[in-house]
Motif scaffolding. Structure first.
Motif, mmCIF file in Angstrom:
data_model
loop_
_atom_site.group_PDB
_atom_site.id
_atom_site.type_symbol
_atom_site.label_atom_id
_atom_site.label_comp_id
_atom_site.label_asym_id
_atom_site.label_seq_id
_atom_site.Cartn_x
_atom_site.Cartn_y
_atom_site.Cartn_z
ATOM 1 N N VAL A 152 0.829 -1.131 -0.063
ATOM 2 C CA VAL A 152 0.101 -0.089 0.052
ATOM 3 C C VAL A 152 0.937 1.447 -0.140
ATOM 4 N N ARG A 153 1.844 1.365 0.643
ATOM 5 C CA ARG A 153 2.764 2.451 0.778
ATOM 6 C C ARG A 153 3.465 2.485 -0.321
ATOM 7 N N LEU A 154 4.032 1.736 -1.188
ATOM 8 C CA LEU A 154 4.705 1.678 -2.344
ATOM 9 C C LEU A 154 3.678 2.374 -3.331
ATOM 10 N N LEU A 155 2.532 1.745 -3.461
ATOM 11 C CA LEU A 155 1.640 2.154 -4.541
ATOM 12 C C LEU A 155 1.143 3.497 -4.413
ATOM 13 N N ARG A 156 0.931 3.965 -3.241
ATOM 14 C CA ARG A 156 0.576 5.328 -2.668
ATOM 15 C C ARG A 156 1.609 6.325 -3.349
ATOM 16 N N VAL A 157 2.790 6.057 -2.880
ATOM 17 C CA VAL A 157 3.949 6.964 -3.814
ATOM 18 C C VAL A 157 3.821 7.040 -5.108
ATOM 19 N N ILE A 158 3.896 6.008 -5.746
ATOM 20 C CA ILE A 158 3.705 5.794 -7.503
ATOM 21 C C ILE A 158 2.650 6.689 -7.642
ATOM 22 N N PHE A 159 1.448 6.593 -7.108
ATOM 23 C CA PHE A 159 0.442 7.205 -7.936
ATOM 24 C C PHE A 159 0.175 8.711 -7.467
ATOM 25 N N SER A 160 1.116 9.155 -6.465
ATOM 26 C CA SER A 160 0.812 10.473 -6.070
ATOM 27 C C SER A 160 2.044 11.560 -6.380
ATOM 28 N N ALA A 161 3.249 10.771 -6.633
ATOM 29 C CA ALA A 161 4.580 11.587 -6.673
ATOM 30 C C ALA A 161 4.691 12.054 -8.127
ATOM 31 N N ALA A 162 4.010 11.568 -8.991
ATOM 32 C CA ALA A 162 4.321 12.103 -10.343
ATOM 33 C C ALA A 162 3.174 12.689 -11.173
ATOM 34 N N THR A 163 2.174 13.246 -10.341
ATOM 35 C CA THR A 163 1.123 13.861 -10.922
ATOM 36 C C THR A 163 1.419 15.014 -12.025
ATOM 37 N N ASP A 164 2.702 15.544 -11.817
ATOM 38 C CA ASP A 164 3.204 16.689 -12.858
ATOM 39 C C ASP A 164 3.855 16.104 -14.322
ATOM 40 N N VAL A 165 3.674 14.816 -14.408
ATOM 41 C CA VAL A 165 4.076 13.903 -15.597
ATOM 42 C C VAL A 165 3.039 13.641 -16.515
ATOM 43 N N PRO A 166 2.262 14.203 -17.546
ATOM 44 C CA PRO A 166 1.230 13.775 -18.319
ATOM 45 C C PRO A 166 1.205 12.574 -18.795
ATOM 46 N N GLU A 167 2.530 12.283 -19.610
ATOM 47 C CA GLU A 167 2.379 10.848 -20.146
ATOM 48 C C GLU A 167 2.356 9.726 -19.084
ATOM 49 N N PHE A 168 3.169 9.865 -17.980
ATOM 50 C CA PHE A 168 3.016 8.970 -16.688
ATOM 51 C C PHE A 168 1.866 8.754 -16.188
ATOM 52 N N GLN A 169 0.913 9.920 -16.166
ATOM 53 C CA GLN A 169 -0.503 9.590 -15.755
ATOM 54 C C GLN A 169 -1.255 8.979 -16.601
ATOM 55 N N ARG A 170 -1.154 9.123 -18.029
ATOM 56 C CA ARG A 170 -1.748 8.567 -18.961
ATOM 57 C C ARG A 170 -1.427 7.081 -19.079
ATOM 58 N N GLN A 171 -0.217 6.623 -19.127
ATOM 59 C CA GLN A 171 0.037 5.238 -19.301
ATOM 60 C C GLN A 171 0.175 4.490 -18.218
ATOM 61 N N VAL A 172 0.379 5.022 -16.813
ATOM 62 C CA VAL A 172 0.635 4.264 -15.633
ATOM 63 C C VAL A 172 -0.633 4.316 -14.617
ATOM 64 N N SER A 173 -0.760 5.606 -14.351
ATOM 65 C CA SER A 173 -1.651 5.965 -13.119
ATOM 66 C C SER A 173 -3.216 5.671 -13.590
ATOM 67 N N THR A 174 -3.505 6.343 -14.762
ATOM 68 C CA THR A 174 -4.976 6.054 -14.932
ATOM 69 C C THR A 174 -5.642 4.903 -15.211
ATOM 70 N N PRO A 175 -4.826 3.803 -15.994
ATOM 71 C CA PRO A 175 -5.399 2.372 -15.810
ATOM 72 C C PRO A 175 -5.286 1.590 -14.483
#
Length: 681
Positions: free
Chosen positions: A124-147
């Motif tokens: 839970v701690r690892l995924l929490r950091v992954i989904f909240s630390a790179a909100t300023d990178v649109p491409e990462f948000q589109r390919q990794v976070s959103t799905p």
């Protein structure tokens, strides 16, 4: 040649899976953002972390999750590069709690096994950091976070509902409260499930003590659900299934506490559009809680056991009311001014009662916030009543001086001496009381008599504290310097209220500023007293009585009503009414009961050259007791000045004050009645 930190860790502490688990605390403390900068060892580091994540040993997988989390926190670029593979390992741990082992069917290992709790928490701690630390990178948000965010949330909801560990539940709820505002549209379809999840922890539980951390986390989650676009409203809860007081009273109190938490979090949360705050109902609700009394009379018959339980929970209801009023004053500020008079009246009434130190501290903290955030009180009656309620709280310092019969240093060995603030709550209440006094003195509607009393008490505390040991004030050694600094700053502020007062308080201002970071501010006010313009009325040096003979009748009566009346006074030289005026006799005359609270000017208005000498050891005590069960106040009194020429009564000084140089006694010249100008007419 220096060895790269990653190379040393890979060769020694991470040489095997067992070494990685054993030395994990050292590895986590040794990792820095500088060591994770791109280098020739970065690829080896990520490969070693991935190998730990794919290990068959649960402890090695746990070590790999912890290292991946630390790497994600320290190196954003490494996290973006490895996020996809790390999500593939951590997310299935939460989605499927029982997974098929990677071993062969003929292996001795079982075909299914549960993931340990540390692995779930680390995932839970690892995924929490992954989904909240790179909100300023649109491409990462589109390919990794959103799905993957919606899958992550869908896995967390049943984990929080079914798992019995409160630490894991708190972690899950706090993670959801962080992720939902970042991805509001992805959680729109999960609004009902999230609302039910949060309300499930806010429904009260009469069978076990409430977990405050878990309840607060659930309340914060409920307060961010409006980001999803759904309506956030409190679902009415059904009445308790039984009317048994042992169940209904704790259940209702717990539900009330949860309701106050939710209201406070909703007031503190951010919104993207204007929201109307129902200030009237909220204020009325807070006043009802604040006005609750344990000795309230009722017409119907009440079981003594039920009455005892209701009396026991009354302080908790007061604490809830204080929390809600504090939050309202902080969030709506001056909009609460219309209800300020009623709130302050209720708090003043409660301060007049017999309270514990923790209860008194809650009321004072709330009072400080509302007086600081809202407009000044316009009612003279309420301001003076509040000041009267606070006077016994700040004068308690004057009642706890060391025994006058002790020599220097003897109070250290006197284990039976009284301490002014035996507990931490009493020390906090004392600090809060002086903070409230500062705001009360700034109110222009405070009567001159009460203003004089407060200023003189502040000066008395300013004179007594430097001569009082830290142990006689409190067991906490930090309280004495904090209180001394607070009283000293208040005295300087009082002295800076007028040009006349500032001219006489140069020594105090300079002395207070030597250990203060606001030296330039105080000196600027001293050099330019007209800048900035004063927005409050402060007492002049002439308006403060130094002797009892200078007191007004109003001030004398007010101090007598506050319970600051001397219980005994020393012998007074009274001339005998005879033909020979030069034959005085000493009588034990009992003077009228006049007030003996600090009858001096504020310390800030004292001349630098005539600062008061140390208090004498043979200091009489003034024992006072208020009609409202206020503790005895023993006020140190300076020795009486004596005159040797004329047998006239001496002048008594009420509090430790500077003694002005006595003028020489001169005989009054005879008046020649024949030289009157009217005699020639």
């Amino acid at each position: 040649m220096d060895v790269h930190p990653l190379k040393a860790l890979l060769q020694l502490q991470l040489g095997s899976d067992s070494y990685a688990v054993l030395h994990l605390p050292y590895i986590l403390s040794a990792l820095t953002a500088q060591s994770l900068l791109p280098s020739e060892h970065s690829t080896k580091w990520t490969a070693r972390v991935n190998s730990l994540l794919q290990s068959k040993s649960p402890d090695a997988r746990w070590a790999g999750l912890c290292l991946a989390h630390k790497t994600s926190v320290l190196s954003k670029s490494t996290m973006i590069e490895c996020a996809q593979s790390w999500i593939g390992v951590a997310l299935p741990v939460l989605s499927v709690r029982e997974f098929i082992a990677m071993s062969a069917p003929t292996s001795s290992f079982p075909t299914k096994k549960k993931e340990p709790l540390p692995i779930m928490s680390a995932s839970v701690r690892l995924l929490r950091v992954i989904f909240s630390a790179a909100t300023d990178v649109p491409e990462f948000q589109r390919q990794v976070s959103t799905p993957n965010v919606s899958k992550f949330t869908a896995a967390l909801i049943p984990l929080a509902e079914k798992h019995a560990d409160t630490e894991l539940q708190t972690l899950v709820l706090s993670t959801l409260a962080l992720i939902i505002p970042l991805y509001p549209t992805l959680h729109r379809s999960l609004h009902s499930a999230l609302s039910a999840l949060s309300l499930g922890f806010l429904n009260g539980n009469p069978f076990k003590p409430p977990n405050l951390l878990l309840t607060r986390t659930a309340s914060r989650l409920y307060a961010v659900l409006h980001f999803t676009g759904g309506k956030v409203e409190r679902v009415p809860q059904p009445p308790p299934a039984t009317e048994e007081p042992l169940i209904s009273i704790p259940l209702n109190v717990d539900r009330l506490r949860c309701s106050v938490l939710v209201l406070c979090d909703l007031l503190k949360t951010t919104t993207h559009r204007p929201v109307q705050v129902p200030l009237g109902p909220l204020t009325k609700f807070a006043l009802v809680l604040l006005s609750c009394k344990s000795d309230q009379k009722v017409d119907r018959h009440i079981d003594p056991t039920v009455r005892a339980m209701e009396t026991a929970v009354t302080p908790q209801i007061w604490k809830m009311a204080c929390d809600l009023i504090t939050c309202l004053a902080t969030c709506v500020a001056h909009h609460l001014s219309s209800s300020l008079a009623r709130i302050v009246t209720c708090i003043a009434f409660q301060l007049e009662q017999r309270l514990t130190s923790s209860e008194r501290s809650s009321f004072l903290d709330t009072l400080h916030v509302i007086l600081e955030k809202c407009h000044p009180l316009h009612s003279t009656v309420i301001v003076n009543r509040l000041a009267r309620a606070i006077v016994p709280l700040i004068s308690v310092v004057l009642a706890k001086e060391p025994d006058a019969r002790e020599s220097d240093g003897d109070e250290v060995f006197n284990i039976s001496r009284d301490v002014v603030c035996p507990t931490v709550d009493e020390g906090n209440a004392l600090l809060s009381a002086f903070a409230v006094v500062r705001l009360v003195l700034q109110n222009p509607n405070l009567s001159p008599a009460m203003q004089s009393i407060l200023c003189r008490i502040v000066l008395s505390v300013q004179l007594v504290l430097p001569q009082m040991s830290s142990a006689s004030l409190s067991a906490d050694p930090k309280l004495h310097p904090l209180l001394l600094q607070q009283v000293q700053n208040l005295s300087v502020e009082l002295g800076a209220g007028s040009t006349c007062g500032m001219s006489r308080s140069l020594g105090l201002i300079v002395g207070a500023s030597l250990g203060d970071s606001d030296l330039h501010r105080d000196l600027e006010v001293l050099l330019h007293p007209r800048l900035p313009p004063l927005v409050r009325s402060m007492p002049y040096i002439e308006s403060l009585s130094l002797f009892r003979a200078e007191e007004s009748q109003e001030e004398s009566e007010m101090r007598r009503s506050l319970g600051l009346v001397p219980s005994s006074t020393p012998d007074v030289m009274i001339p005998e009414p005879s033909a020979s005026p030069t034959a005085p006799r000493i009588t034990n005359a009992t003077p009228p009961r006049t007030i003996q609270s600090p009858s001096v000017t504020p310390a800030a208005e004292m001349p630098a050259a005539v600062l008061p000498p140390p208090l004498p050891r043979s200091t009489p005590e003034i024992s006072t007791r208020d009609d409202r069960n206020i503790e005895t106040v023993a006020v140190p009194v300076a020795p009486l000045p004596t005159r040797t020429v004329n047998p006239t009564p001496t002048v008594e000084i009420d509090m430790p004050a500077f003694v002005e140089e006595e003028e020489k006694n001169e005989e009054m010249p005879a008046i020649d009645l024949g030289s009157d100008s009217d005699s020639d007419l």
